[in-house]
Scaffold this active site. Structure first.
Site, PDB file in Angstrom:
ATOM      1  N   SER A  12       0.826  -1.207   0.000  1.00 46.00           N
ATOM      2  CA  SER A  12       0.000   0.000   0.000  1.00 46.00           C
ATOM      3  C   SER A  12       0.864   1.263   0.000  1.00 46.00           C
ATOM      4  O   SER A  12       0.377   2.331  -0.328  1.00 46.00           O
ATOM      5  CB  SER A  12      -0.896  -0.003   1.236  1.00 46.00           C
ATOM      6  OG  SER A  12      -0.083   0.004   2.403  1.00 46.00           O
ATOM      7  N   CYS A  74       3.045  -7.179   1.548  1.00 45.95           N
ATOM      8  CA  CYS A  74       1.996  -6.615   2.390  1.00 45.95           C
ATOM      9  C   CYS A  74       1.321  -7.759   3.129  1.00 45.95           C
ATOM     10  O   CYS A  74       0.799  -8.688   2.507  1.00 45.95           O
ATOM     11  CB  CYS A  74       0.984  -5.890   1.493  1.00 45.95           C
ATOM     12  SG  CYS A  74      -0.492  -5.342   2.352  1.00 45.95           S
ATOM     13  N   CYS A 189       3.351  -6.301   9.839  1.00 46.59           N
ATOM     14  CA  CYS A 189       2.973  -5.313   8.818  1.00 46.59           C
ATOM     15  C   CYS A 189       4.301  -4.797   8.296  1.00 46.59           C
ATOM     16  O   CYS A 189       5.208  -4.498   9.096  1.00 46.59           O
ATOM     17  CB  CYS A 189       2.155  -4.186   9.437  1.00 46.59           C
ATOM     18  SG  CYS A 189       1.956  -2.765   8.333  1.00 46.59           S
ATOM     19  N   HIS A 191       5.277  -2.131   7.216  1.00 45.64           N
ATOM     20  CA  HIS A 191       5.690  -0.787   7.652  1.00 45.64           C
ATOM     21  C   HIS A 191       6.443  -0.819   8.991  1.00 45.64           C
ATOM     22  O   HIS A 191       7.171   0.111   9.312  1.00 45.64           O
ATOM     23  CB  HIS A 191       4.471   0.120   7.820  1.00 45.64           C
ATOM     24  CG  HIS A 191       3.901   0.639   6.530  1.00 45.64           C
ATOM     25  ND1 HIS A 191       3.151  -0.131   5.679  1.00 45.64           N
ATOM     26  CD2 HIS A 191       3.981   1.871   5.962  1.00 45.64           C
ATOM     27  CE1 HIS A 191       2.777   0.603   4.634  1.00 45.64           C
ATOM     28  NE2 HIS A 191       3.272   1.827   4.786  1.00 45.64           N
TER      29      HIS A 191
END
Ligand code: DGL
Length: 268
Positions: A12, A74, A189, A191
């Site tokens: 994303s 992801c 995740c 991130h």
């Protein structure tokens, strides 16, 4: 540019760069195209139908570039839509590598019965229960606590590492890890490896497990290095300058890198 032997990496936003970074270590001479769907993030609080719609647009775009292998960088996509993507796109010639399966398998090794693994993730990944399901296939006696961490992605995308609110949010989630006496904490995740400095204020760095390393390892067992020099092109649906600013804190982006602003997908 016409591609051959290209690996598509999708997320994303900038999170998937934590996967690309590991892929570049094990497959340094491959060609990569990175797709950051930053106009549509965060995926982690969206429905499966919405996420699937974005994913299909990305995979169809990869097909037009001649990409053959896809690293789903992801966790949310791996948890919610991997099976659908696999059945639709494998017949079209794409080989798809999800994150959670290889990571859960590796993370479950080397722990004693009833010890605890915590998984920090988006709301959607936690709700799916996918990490617990995959970990328990390897070791059914481990305790798995999935902790949804809404807001973590925004800290990374908006570079809010030093704000008081960010510290408070991370402290609150790490409190759950400490209460459960977790022996391992999966950064569920892509991130979250950007947050390692903040996270490791509350627990030793060694207990954090980065799924990107497992995925890179499993891909490198299947795809071989070519003699070409490595090359990455970036495609971003949001603002490429914002993407670069957030990415640069973690990933070296050289001046000659090709950045393309993609049109946003029309709605589901
Ligand atoms: N980085 C992604 C993940 O691993 C998605 C984060 C988001 O957009 O919510 O789940």
């Amino acid at each position: 540019m016409k591609y051959s032997d290209i690996i598509g990496v999708m997320d994303s936003g900038v999170g998937g760069l934590t996967v690309l970074k590991e892929l570049l270590k094990v497959l340094p001479s491959a060609k990569y195209v990175y797709f950051g769907d930053s106009a549509n993030l965060p995926y982690g609080c969206k429905s499966k139908d919405e996420i699937l719609f974005f994913n299909k647009n990305i995979l169809n775009f990869f097909l037009t570039l001649g990409v053959k292998d896809i690293a789903i960088a992801c966790n949310t996509t791996s948890a919610l839509t991997y099976e659908d993507l696999k059945s639709e796109f494998t017949p079209k010639g794409l080989r798809i590598f999800p994150l959670i399966h290889s990571a859960a398998n590796e993370a479950a090794q080397g722990l004693n019965e009833s010890e605890c693994i915590c998984v920090l993730s988006t709301i959607a990944t936690a709700k799916s229960g996918k990490y617990a399901h995959e970990i328990k296939k390897v070791n059914p006696n481990l305790k798995v606590v999935e902790i949804p961490c809404p807001g973590f992605v925004e800290i990374v995308e908006n570079r809010l590492y030093n704000s008081k609110a960010s510290h408070e949010l991370v402290r609150e989630k790490m409190q759950i890890v400490l209460e459960n006496k977790a022996k391992r904490v999966i950064l569920g995740c892509t991130h979250y490896p950007y947050l390692i400095d903040l996270l490791s204020k509350f627990a030793p760095k060694e207990i954090f497990f980065n799924p990107a390393c497992s995925l890179a390892k499993s891909i490198s067992g299947i795809i071989k290095n070519t003699n070409a020099t490595s090359d990455v092109d970036f495609y971003v649906t949001g603002d490429p300058d914002e993407f670069k600013k957030s990415a640069k804190l973690f990933f070296e982006i050289t001046k000659d890198v090709n950045f393309v602003k993609m049109p946003e997908f029309s709605s589901v």
